[in-house]
Design an enzyme around this catalytic site. Structure first.
Site, PDB file in Angstrom:
ATOM      1  N   GLN A 152      30.450  42.859  44.364  1.00 26.86           N
ATOM      2  CA  GLN A 152      30.311  42.682  43.073  1.00 26.86           C
ATOM      3  C   GLN A 152      31.161  41.534  42.645  1.00 26.86           C
ATOM      4  OE1 GLN A 152      28.622  42.848  39.940  1.00 26.86           O
ATOM      5  NE2 GLN A 152      30.200  42.045  38.812  1.00 26.86           N
ATOM      6  N   THR A 153      30.536  40.209  42.093  1.00 28.51           N
ATOM      7  CA  THR A 153      31.689  39.537  41.523  1.00 28.51           C
ATOM      8  C   THR A 153      31.190  38.653  40.557  1.00 28.51           C
ATOM      9  OG1 THR A 153      33.062  37.514  42.126  1.00 28.51           O
ATOM     10  CG2 THR A 153      30.993  37.599  43.243  1.00 28.51           C
ATOM     11  N   ARG A 154      32.042  38.193  39.546  1.00 28.88           N
ATOM     12  CA  ARG A 154      31.749  37.388  38.497  1.00 28.88           C
ATOM     13  C   ARG A 154      32.708  36.049  38.443  1.00 28.88           C
ATOM     14  NH1 ARG A 154      35.362  39.560  33.984  1.00 28.88           N
ATOM     15  NH2 ARG A 154      36.048  41.612  35.042  1.00 28.88           N
ATOM     16  N   ALA A 156      35.770  45.233  37.134  1.00 28.87           N
ATOM     17  CA  ALA A 156      35.072  44.905  35.663  1.00 28.87           C
ATOM     18  C   ALA A 156      35.912  45.283  34.524  1.00 28.87           C
ATOM     19  CB  ALA A 156      34.037  45.997  35.616  1.00 28.87           C
ATOM     20  N   ARG A 192      41.012  46.353  42.767  1.00 27.91           N
ATOM     21  CA  ARG A 192      41.773  47.161  41.668  1.00 27.91           C
ATOM     22  C   ARG A 192      41.204  46.185  40.353  1.00 27.91           C
ATOM     23  NH1 ARG A 192      47.783  47.033  43.355  1.00 27.91           N
ATOM     24  NH2 ARG A 192      47.717  45.265  41.815  1.00 27.91           N
ATOM     25  N   ASP A 193      41.126  46.972  39.295  1.00 29.66           N
ATOM     26  CA  ASP A 193      40.910  46.359  37.997  1.00 29.66           C
ATOM     27  C   ASP A 193      39.241  45.775  37.992  1.00 29.66           C
ATOM     28  OD1 ASP A 193      41.207  46.165  35.121  1.00 29.66           O
ATOM     29  OD2 ASP A 193      42.111  44.169  35.454  1.00 29.66           O
ATOM     30  N   HIS A 208      39.275  37.402  48.526  1.00 31.76           N
ATOM     31  CA  HIS A 208      38.041  38.034  48.625  1.00 31.76           C
ATOM     32  C   HIS A 208      37.129  37.966  49.729  1.00 31.76           C
ATOM     33  CE1 HIS A 208      38.640  36.353  44.383  1.00 31.76           C
ATOM     34  NE2 HIS A 208      39.018  37.715  44.133  1.00 31.76           N
ATOM     35  N   HIS A 238      37.598  33.596  46.586  1.00 28.89           N
ATOM     36  CA  HIS A 238      38.719  32.733  47.114  1.00 28.89           C
ATOM     37  C   HIS A 238      39.130  33.549  48.478  1.00 28.89           C
ATOM     38  CE1 HIS A 238      39.323  30.456  43.227  1.00 28.89           C
ATOM     39  NE2 HIS A 238      39.353  31.432  42.715  1.00 28.89           N
TER      40      HIS A 238
END
Ligand code: ZN
Length: 392
Positions: free
Chosen positions: A195-197, A293, A290-291, A204, A201
């Site tokens: 999942q990404t928004r 959403a 980590r963190d 990731h 980089h």
């Protein structure tokens, strides 16, 4: 409302009505009371329509709403962490009778769906904020949206006539049935979802490829529903993913498709929600950073990973893969994390999200240890076009 088979049996609750019944449904919908949906609800209708929210078949009834808010379960026992609701203002609610069928439309009048309103109920917004978002602070974007929405929730099953009009990236908008078919066609038995928004980089990319070492395929699944304005625009992100995959990924082991959900910024609870949705898309594993959403400083660093400990993998139906923050270490000359590198932070190449966005907007390249140059160029060009008003 979640009658039927468990999602782990592989069944998808696709709520789109069959094509041969479309004209009749449309004709009925035109004669019903109408509700104009918010961007969030439009996303929810699309997700329900394609089965991404299986085992949900519509908007939550009160008993399911209460159990989801309080206990992260539906009344039938399935894990569910985010209340999927249809909020309306009191005046509109009072005009709708129990059992009445109502048409859901976009602001431009486009008819999306018919919902059978089996129940109308009041709810405690502050409690939902506390339980779901872990804060009552109206500066939290998810809480702010909750406080602004209608005072009454309508519960009932949905029949989707049309998916929303403003759907970009149609070539990449695979439904859960379509991603499952794609994975089967490629012979992937295990698939990890990412999942990404944000742009991808090097850190990731590293995490995705570490995961890909132990599974058959990777689903890069960027969220393209409503996000905060400061996030990088979705079309620029999509172009950056494309150039990254084409240059640095084995294309027979990766699929790029978009996730049409809106961001809720519910941190830990949204991480569970994202995992459950990806199970529906056919993933067996899901990367939780980590963190995940999160927004601001509302959640602890490991909260989004720890919340998975409340459930067994059998309950979830998908295996979370928990990753540390990763970054380039000048001494190791590799992407590392606190688990793999013994050196102090002076060797580590770390930029805040704010600093990355500042550099991109200023047209300043990012180091190749941080971002692939092709990706950086797409982001810089995309943001420049946007600033000059050439973007959409
Ligand atoms: Zn090191």
């Amino acid at each position: 409302m979640n009658q039927g088979q468990a999602p782990d049996s592989g069944v998808l609750f696709d709520r789109r009505i069959p094509f041969d019944q479309r004209e009749a449904a449309l004709s009925e919908a035109k004669g019903l009371p109408q509700i104009v949906l918010s961007p969030l609800s439009i996303s929810d209708v699309e997700l329900l329509g394609v089965g991404a929210l299986t085992p949900l078949t519509g908007f939550l009834h009160r008993v399911d709403y209460e159990r989801v808010v309080n206990e992260m379960h539906l009344t039938d026992g399935h894990v569910w962490s985010i209340p999927i609701t249809l909020p309306v203002d009191r005046e509109l609610a009072s005009s709708i009778k129990d059992g009445q069928r109502v048409t859901l439309i976009e602001p431009d009048g486009h008819i999306l769906a018919i919902v059978t309103v089996e129940e109308k109920f009041d709810y405690d917004k502050k409690r939902e904020a506390r339980e779901v978002f872990r804060t009552e602070d109206e500066k939290h974007p998810g809480v702010a949206r909750l406080y602004q929405q209608g005072e009454v929730l309508l519960g009932g099953p949905i029949e989707v006539i049309d998916l929303p009009n403003n759907r970009s990236f149609m070539d990449y908008r695979l439904t859960p049935a379509e991603t499952r078919a794609l994975f089967a066609q490629r012979g992937w038995k295990t698939v990890v979802g990412f999942q990404t928004r944000n742009p991808v980089h090097r850190s990731h990319e590293y995490i995705q490829k570490v995961a890909l070492e132990v599974v058959d395929g990777l689903l890069l699944h960027p969220l393209v529903g409503e996000t905060q304005a400061e996030d990088i625009p979705a079309d620029v992100r999509m172009a950056s993913y494309r150039v990254l995959l084409d240059n640095y990924y084995p294309l027979d082991r990766v699929a790029l498709s978009v996730f049409p959900a809106a961001m809720r910024y519910a941190g830990p609870r949204e991480a569970i929600f994202h995992a459950l949705c990806r199970k529906n898309y056919g993933c067996t594993h899901f990367i939780v950073g980590r963190d995940h959403a999160g927004v601001g400083n509302y959640y602890g660093t490991y909260d989004a990973q720890r919340i998975f400990d409340n459930f067994t993998e059998a309950e979830l139906g998908i295996t979370p893969l928990k990753f540390e923050h990763t970054y380039y270490c000048k001494k190791c000359q590799a992407i590392v994390s606190s688990k793999t590198c013994p050196h102090d932070s002076s060797y580590h190449l770390v930029f805040s999200g704010t600093e990355v966005r500042r550099r991109l907007r200023a047209g300043e390249p990012l180091p190749i240890e941080f971002t692939r140059p092709e990706v950086g160029q797409v982001l810089i060009d995309g943001l420049r076009d946007r600033q000059n008003g050439n973007g959409q």
